[in-house]
Design a protein around this motif. Structure first.
Motif, short mmCIF file in Angstrom:
data_model
loop_
_atom_site.label_atom_id
_atom_site.label_comp_id
_atom_site.label_asym_id
_atom_site.label_seq_id
_atom_site.Cartn_x
_atom_site.Cartn_y
_atom_site.Cartn_z
N ARG B 231 42.98 38.73 37.20
CA ARG B 231 43.89 38.38 35.75
C ARG B 231 43.96 38.26 34.55
O ARG B 231 44.69 38.04 33.49
CB ARG B 231 42.94 36.38 35.71
CG ARG B 231 43.58 35.29 34.95
CD ARG B 231 43.72 34.14 35.63
NE ARG B 231 42.31 33.86 36.41
CZ ARG B 231 41.93 32.68 35.55
NH1 ARG B 231 42.46 32.31 34.36
NH2 ARG B 231 40.62 32.32 36.12
N PHE B 232 42.17 38.07 34.60
CA PHE B 232 41.63 38.99 32.89
C PHE B 232 41.71 39.76 32.87
O PHE B 232 41.98 40.61 31.72
CB PHE B 232 40.17 38.72 33.30
CG PHE B 232 39.88 37.38 32.91
CD1 PHE B 232 39.99 36.62 31.37
CD2 PHE B 232 39.59 36.14 34.52
CE1 PHE B 232 38.97 35.54 31.95
CE2 PHE B 232 39.37 34.52 34.09
CZ PHE B 232 39.11 34.80 32.25
N ALA B 233 42.08 40.72 33.91
CA ALA B 233 43.19 42.90 33.30
C ALA B 233 44.25 42.47 32.73
O ALA B 233 44.33 43.49 32.78
CB ALA B 233 42.76 43.21 34.72
N GLY B 234 44.71 41.32 33.04
CA GLY B 234 45.91 41.11 32.54
C GLY B 234 47.21 41.58 33.46
O GLY B 234 47.19 41.24 34.67
N SER B 235 48.70 41.95 32.90
CA SER B 235 49.61 40.66 33.98
C SER B 235 49.81 42.43 34.83
O SER B 235 50.31 42.24 36.06
CB SER B 235 51.01 41.16 33.03
OG SER B 235 50.52 42.15 32.23
N GLN B 236 49.37 43.01 34.85
CA GLN B 236 48.81 44.29 35.59
C GLN B 236 48.78 43.22 37.05
O GLN B 236 49.50 44.03 38.23
CB GLN B 236 48.54 46.09 35.65
CG GLN B 236 47.41 45.02 35.48
CD GLN B 236 46.12 45.40 34.71
OE1 GLN B 236 47.03 44.68 33.41
NE2 GLN B 236 45.63 46.08 33.89
N GLY B 237 48.14 42.90 37.39
CA GLY B 237 47.50 42.52 38.60
C GLY B 237 47.55 43.20 39.72
O GLY B 237 48.02 42.79 40.94
N ASP B 238 47.10 44.16 39.79
CA ASP B 238 47.16 45.18 41.07
C ASP B 238 46.40 45.24 41.97
O ASP B 238 46.00 45.50 42.91
CB ASP B 238 48.00 46.72 40.74
CG ASP B 238 46.65 47.31 39.52
OD1 ASP B 238 46.82 48.59 39.46
OD2 ASP B 238 45.51 46.12 40.00
#
Lengths: 341, 341
Positions: B231-238
């Motif tokens: 979540r906190f790493a952004g929208s890539q969410g991988d």
């Protein structure tokens, strides 16, 4: 299964013996207070009592277990307990018939073991001087099952101590002891603390005071969110940091600036409340959680002395959580935030 | 306090009346199964029963409350319940003496209200067809207090349903109903589910299956950490993203890919386990949690069918949490991750 190498006392068979009656009376508070002794019953509780006993005696401190009663059948079933009893500083083992054990026990299913233990509570000063990082305070929690559940959960969450205020249930009530499933022997427990006096002393010990309060103005979710935000934004961890995905704007105005919500996708959340909770209180800091009475919760005079009144969010239709489950969620939230620091 | 404008039946005073005995027999399972009715007792439970009754009747469905008994004193103390009873589609109110109420009640402190309710469980198919995102499954949970606590916690965490397998405690046991504090009327509850058959059906409904297991190979902490990291790493969410603050050192050898430890400062944590849990299972996905029997936990055949066996971490010395508190921590962890998506 015998405790090898040690003389074994003869089997106690007389359910009317004075010692049997004395032990049975420890189910009652007057007798406990007079003797400063209590009952640990069942394998899990007596195992932990024995372990604490051995640790203390080996460290040159006073023992915990005054008398240890077991049935043959129970000892045969629990090798590990039999082994603990072989230790040279173990308490004397007294073998009893199931009938004698039942006559001494406070429960209908005594499970074959009873340890008569000295009171294990610790003075408040001693706990506070030890630099605790996570403490649970029970303020007039009345139900023994709830108190025991919270002590067990505090132990599981790695808390340093549990403090019971004067109006709370008796720690040494057999039902409380049973509900801790041995945890009463693991962490520092303070009894009879003065609730008026306590907040100042907790604060002086460097603890943030969090009042668990279903109607509290801070949501535990917001505190967790702010804590994670600080952590994931990097080492500056200054309370103003936020996740990289939330964009650039700054909730602390240099000039009035558009405030950015915590990135939860929850439109109902109050950004202002979240920010102010995050500013006041950091979940990763050492904390004392206050948990209140089952029916009345915490008195206003108590919550007023806290740094924040924190509600476990209710996402569904339940009116509330019970105090045991709410406390578990709060203590685990603190434990996670502190350990992730 | 009267239910204005509606004819009131005469006060029931005969503790030996047939209807009183019939109601009292609902404390027993045979009578409940024969009539497909159960007791809701006390203000919180009857209030929620009445609300569900009114909602259902207003929606053209069958009512829930068959008969509603109250003492004068209880009605006077609970205006809101008296108001619900004025509604034209409310069940008939029958005033009783405290003695009659006590004669009908399953408890020693009946608190002035009893509602005789129709069974409220829902077929499994119906629950699964409704697209649930969070479900609690009780697999042979035997203690009514534990089952009720989990239903209440599931409701608080915003779960869509609770499923009880065949070997679990009776949902309609008065102690279970009481422990839910009204939540049994809030969410979908399935009874008598077949545990063999269940995992495949849950999975077919798009649910990740998480077995709560103190000895599980995945730590709930790791799942939360991975979820927050995405979540906190952004929208890539991988699933491979990680917080910027976690720094450089690498316990796993340099090739294939540098795995970075979750930034928890906990050296004992297995990075490999955390990574694989994070790869397999995403806490933010729709999930069914399985909770097992108090003494035996979940059978291997059941955990084998789950996508992950997840342990609530024990940071202190407690051997375990009880199933009610463990379930609350698990359900709240899922609820937070799902809502923060």
């Amino acid at each position: 299964m015998t405790a090898n190498g040690r003389p074994r006392a003869p089997l106690m068979t007389n359910t009317q013996a004075d010692r049997v009656k004395e032990v049975a009376r420890l189910a009652g508070r007057p007798s406990r207070l007079r003797r400063r002794e209590f009952l640990a019953e069942g394998p899990q509780a007596v195992r932990e009592a024995l372990r604490l006993h051995l640790t203390r005696v080996d460290a040159g401190a006073g023992g915990v277990v005054v008398d240890f009663f077991a049935t043959d059948e129970a000892l045969a079933r629990h090798d590990d307990i039999a082994e603990l009893l072989v230790h040279p500083t173990a308490p004397r083992l007294r073998m009893v018939t199931p009938e004698v054990l039942a006559a001494m026990s406070s429960t209908v299913t005594p499970q074959g073991f009873i340890a008569v233990c000295r009171f294990v509570d610790t003075p408040l000063d001693e706990i506070l001087a030890s630099g605790p990082r996570l403490v649970a305070v029970l303020v007039e929690v009345r139900d023994p099952g709830n108190a025991g559940t919270i002590i067990r959960a505090a132990d599981a969450a790695g808390a340093d101590a549990v403090i019971l205020t004067g109006g709370s249930v008796d720690l040494y009530n057999p039902k409380t002891v049973r509900s801790t499933v041995g945890s009463v022997f693991h962490l520092g427990v303070v009894t009879g603390a003065d609730v008026q006096d306590l907040p100042a002393r907790l604060r002086a010990a460097g603890l943030t005071i969090l009042a668990a309060d279903g109607h509290g103005s801070s949501s535990l979710d917001d505190l967790q969110e702010a804590s994670e935000s600080r952590r994931f934004a990097g080492s500056q961890g200054d309370g103003d940091s936020r996740p990289p995905s939330s964009g650039g704007d700054d909730p602390q105005p240099p000039t009035p600036q558009p405030t950015t919500p915590w990135p939860t996708g929850e439109p109902s959340r109050s950004v202002a409340a979240a920010s102010s909770a995050a500013d006041d209180v950091r979940l990763e800091d050492p904390a004392a959680w206050l948990f209140g009475n089952e029916a009345q919760g915490l008195a206003d005079t108590v919550t007023a002395a806290a740094d924040a009144r924190v509600a476990v969010p209710i996402y569904g239709s339940a009116e509330s959580l019970n105090v045991g489950t709410a406390a578990t969620v709060c203590l685990y939230a603190s434990a996670r935030a502190q350990r992730a620091r």
